[in-house]
Write a protein that holds these residues in place. Structure first.
Motif, PDB file in Angstrom:
ATOM      1  N   SER A 139      13.556  -6.540 106.115  1.00 17.34           N
ATOM      2  CA  SER A 139      13.693  -7.397 104.931  1.00 17.34           C
ATOM      3  C   SER A 139      14.655  -6.749 103.936  1.00 17.34           C
ATOM      4  CB  SER A 139      12.327  -7.549 104.268  1.00 17.34           C
ATOM      5  OG  SER A 139      11.957  -6.287 103.718  1.00 17.34           O
ATOM      6  N   ARG A 140      14.966  -7.480 102.878  1.00 17.72           N
ATOM      7  CA  ARG A 140      15.698  -6.862 101.769  1.00 17.72           C
ATOM      8  C   ARG A 140      14.921  -5.692 101.221  1.00 17.72           C
ATOM      9  NH1 ARG A 140      17.233 -10.841  97.122  1.00 17.72           N
ATOM     10  NH2 ARG A 140      18.523  -9.075  96.542  1.00 17.72           N
ATOM     11  N   ARG A 141      15.620  -4.841 100.463  1.00 14.73           N
ATOM     12  CA  ARG A 141      14.968  -3.667  99.900  1.00 14.73           C
ATOM     13  C   ARG A 141      13.731  -4.024  99.075  1.00 14.73           C
ATOM     14  NH1 ARG A 141      18.570  -1.381  95.917  1.00 14.73           N
ATOM     15  NH2 ARG A 141      17.092  -2.127  94.386  1.00 14.73           N
ATOM     16  N   ARG A 156      19.392 -15.277 107.266  1.00 15.15           N
ATOM     17  CA  ARG A 156      20.389 -15.976 106.442  1.00 15.15           C
ATOM     18  C   ARG A 156      19.983 -16.123 104.970  1.00 15.15           C
ATOM     19  NH1 ARG A 156      20.677 -22.312 107.810  1.00 15.15           N
ATOM     20  NH2 ARG A 156      21.563 -22.297 105.730  1.00 15.15           N
ATOM     21  N   ASP A 157      18.724 -16.451 104.712  1.00 17.25           N
ATOM     22  CA  ASP A 157      18.339 -16.661 103.308  1.00 17.25           C
ATOM     23  C   ASP A 157      18.462 -15.373 102.511  1.00 17.25           C
ATOM     24  OD1 ASP A 157      17.907 -19.252 103.910  1.00 17.25           O
ATOM     25  OD2 ASP A 157      15.719 -19.078 104.092  1.00 17.25           O
ATOM     26  N   ALA A 179      20.332 -12.843 103.303  1.00 16.64           N
ATOM     27  CA  ALA A 179      21.743 -12.465 103.229  1.00 16.64           C
ATOM     28  C   ALA A 179      22.411 -13.209 102.075  1.00 16.64           C
ATOM     29  CB  ALA A 179      22.446 -12.774 104.555  1.00 16.64           C
ATOM     30  N   ARG A 180      22.050 -14.493 101.918  1.00 18.61           N
ATOM     31  CA  ARG A 180      22.628 -15.292 100.831  1.00 18.61           C
ATOM     32  C   ARG A 180      22.179 -14.741  99.461  1.00 18.61           C
ATOM     33  NH1 ARG A 180      25.322 -19.806 101.386  1.00 18.61           N
ATOM     34  NH2 ARG A 180      24.594 -20.406 103.427  1.00 18.61           N
ATOM     35  N   ASP A 181      20.909 -14.432  99.354  1.00 20.39           N
ATOM     36  CA  ASP A 181      20.407 -13.870  98.088  1.00 20.39           C
ATOM     37  C   ASP A 181      21.115 -12.553  97.774  1.00 20.39           C
ATOM     38  OD1 ASP A 181      18.705 -15.948  97.929  1.00 20.39           O
ATOM     39  OD2 ASP A 181      16.909 -14.837  98.529  1.00 20.39           O
ATOM     40  N   ALA A 182      21.251 -11.720  98.809  1.00 18.85           N
ATOM     41  CA  ALA A 182      21.878 -10.410  98.598  1.00 18.85           C
ATOM     42  C   ALA A 182      23.323 -10.584  98.146  1.00 18.85           C
ATOM     43  CB  ALA A 182      21.817  -9.585  99.878  1.00 18.85           C
ATOM     44  N   GLU A 183      23.997 -11.569  98.712  1.00 17.25           N
ATOM     45  CA  GLU A 183      25.389 -11.800  98.344  1.00 17.25           C
ATOM     46  C   GLU A 183      25.502 -12.234  96.884  1.00 17.25           C
ATOM     47  OE1 GLU A 183      29.028 -14.105 100.481  1.00 17.25           O
ATOM     48  OE2 GLU A 183      27.367 -15.301  99.748  1.00 17.25           O
ATOM     49  N   ARG A 184      24.614 -13.122  96.464  1.00 20.88           N
ATOM     50  CA  ARG A 184      24.622 -13.563  95.053  1.00 20.88           C
ATOM     51  C   ARG A 184      24.429 -12.384  94.124  1.00 20.88           C
ATOM     52  NH1 ARG A 184      21.301 -18.182  96.362  1.00 20.88           N
ATOM     53  NH2 ARG A 184      22.724 -19.865  96.839  1.00 20.88           N
ATOM     54  N   GLU A 185      23.519 -11.507  94.520  1.00 22.01           N
ATOM     55  CA  GLU A 185      23.225 -10.354  93.679  1.00 22.01           C
ATOM     56  C   GLU A 185      24.469  -9.483  93.510  1.00 22.01           C
ATOM     57  OE1 GLU A 185      20.166  -7.195  94.819  1.00 22.01           O
ATOM     58  OE2 GLU A 185      19.048  -8.824  93.876  1.00 22.01           O
ATOM     59  N   ASP A 193      21.571 -16.749 117.322  1.00 21.39           N
ATOM     60  CA  ASP A 193      21.154 -17.840 116.426  1.00 21.39           C
ATOM     61  C   ASP A 193      19.801 -17.519 115.788  1.00 21.39           C
ATOM     62  OD1 ASP A 193      23.407 -19.147 117.096  1.00 21.39           O
ATOM     63  OD2 ASP A 193      22.453 -20.627 118.424  1.00 21.39           O
ATOM     64  N   ARG A 194      18.904 -17.015 116.603  1.00 17.49           N
ATOM     65  CA  ARG A 194      17.576 -16.697 116.080  1.00 17.49           C
ATOM     66  C   ARG A 194      17.665 -15.611 115.008  1.00 17.49           C
ATOM     67  NH1 ARG A 194      12.731 -14.502 119.287  1.00 17.49           N
ATOM     68  NH2 ARG A 194      11.196 -14.364 117.608  1.00 17.49           N
TER      69      ARG A 194
END
Ligand code: ATP
Ligand code: MG
Length: 257
Positions: free
Chosen positions: A204-206, A244-245, A247-253, A237-238
């Motif tokens: 997971s994320r940190r 993905r979610d 990764a998207r949050d991390a990118e926004r941060e 794909d799995r």
């Protein structure tokens, strides 16, 4: 050598980087570790290799390394500092410098490592004469020359262009078939994870927590065949759905920082 990670937790001062990681890795297995930037992947490798002491938890090894293993734990990074004035063979031999070995064994080990990595014809070349991919092969040969029981790979192909990366993935599969280490392979690249590993650990994320372990149902030795491709695509794909979610949050941060 089997590995067992038991409740690995790590703090850097006030920052919780890893939280209670449990993982068992079988001898000869390749386990990929993926997860968002900063989730503690490199920290985990550092702990397994003994560079870092975990805040709590422990790493257990089960079984002894083979008799010819000079360094039970050896790292492969994306960037090796090759010595520019030394030949390819001499750069590989560098990893043997602190070991007392008969001259003939030193020579045989270097030859075997060059052979494994397809560098036999480049033994006398200097690093600056080589492409980025060949230089990375020298780094890989330098890691293999000690015959590690556990290879700790931290984004080994991340500095390479896409085509070179493809070639190196094929090479790594061929190397896996000929040398018997246990491997932990950290990567951001889902394709590398799906193609090279027996199982993929998703963090997971940190603070990094174990989210899921995905088993890939085609043996590593059979990954190049056409029937394997559909399985690999399915795994990729799995894995993407799993990360993905976050990764998207991390990118926004990162963009707000
Ligand atoms: N020596 C250190 N002192 C303080 N904090 C650190 C130190 N090393 C790493 N960190 C922090 O701990 C967290 C985990 O770092 P780590 O390098 O293990 O993550 P990672 O998953 O390998 O990241 P990346 O995908 O970017 O390589 C990050 O937030 C990082 O900033
Ligand atoms: Mg890292």
């Amino acid at each position: 050598m089997d590995l067992r990670l038991d409740g690995i937790t790590h703090h850097y001062d006030g920052l919780l980087a890893l939280d209670s990681i449990d993982l068992a890795v079988r001898d000869g297995e390749t386990v990929a570790i993926i997860g968002p930037s900063g989730c503690g992947k490199s920290t985990l490798l550092g702990i397994v290799g003994g560079l870092l002491k975990p805040t709590s938890g422990r790493v257990e090894t089960i079984g002894a390394p083979r008799a010819d293993s000079l360094n039970p734990f050896t790292y492969i990074f994306q960037d090796f500092a090759l010595l520019p004035w030394r030949s390819v063979a001499a750069n590989v031999a560098l990893a043997l410098e602190h070991h007392k070995l008969p001259r003939a064994e030193r020579h045989d080990r270097v030859q075997a490592a060059l052979d494994l990595t397809g560098l036999s014809d480049f033994a006398t070349a200097l690093p600056k004469q080589l492409s980025g991919g060949m230089r990375q092969r020298v780094g890989i040969a330098r890691a293999l020359v000690v015959r590690p029981a556990v290879l700790l790979l931290d984004e080994p192909l991340s500095a390479l262009d896409a085509q070179t990366r493809e070639l190196l993935m094929e090479d790594l599969l061929a190397i896996w078939a000929r040398e018997r280490s246990t491997r932990l392979y950290v990567t951001h690249n889902l394709d590398e994870a799906a193609r090279l590993a027996d199982r993929v650990v998703v963090l997971s994320r940190r603070p990094g927590r174990l989210r899921e372990i995905v088993t890939i149902d085609v043996p590593v030795a059979e990954r190049t065949g056409p029937s394997a491709q559909a399985v690999i695509a399915g795994v990729r794909d799995r894995l993407w759905m799993l990360i993905r979610d976050e990764a998207r949050d991390a990118e926004r941060e990162v963009q707000h920082a």
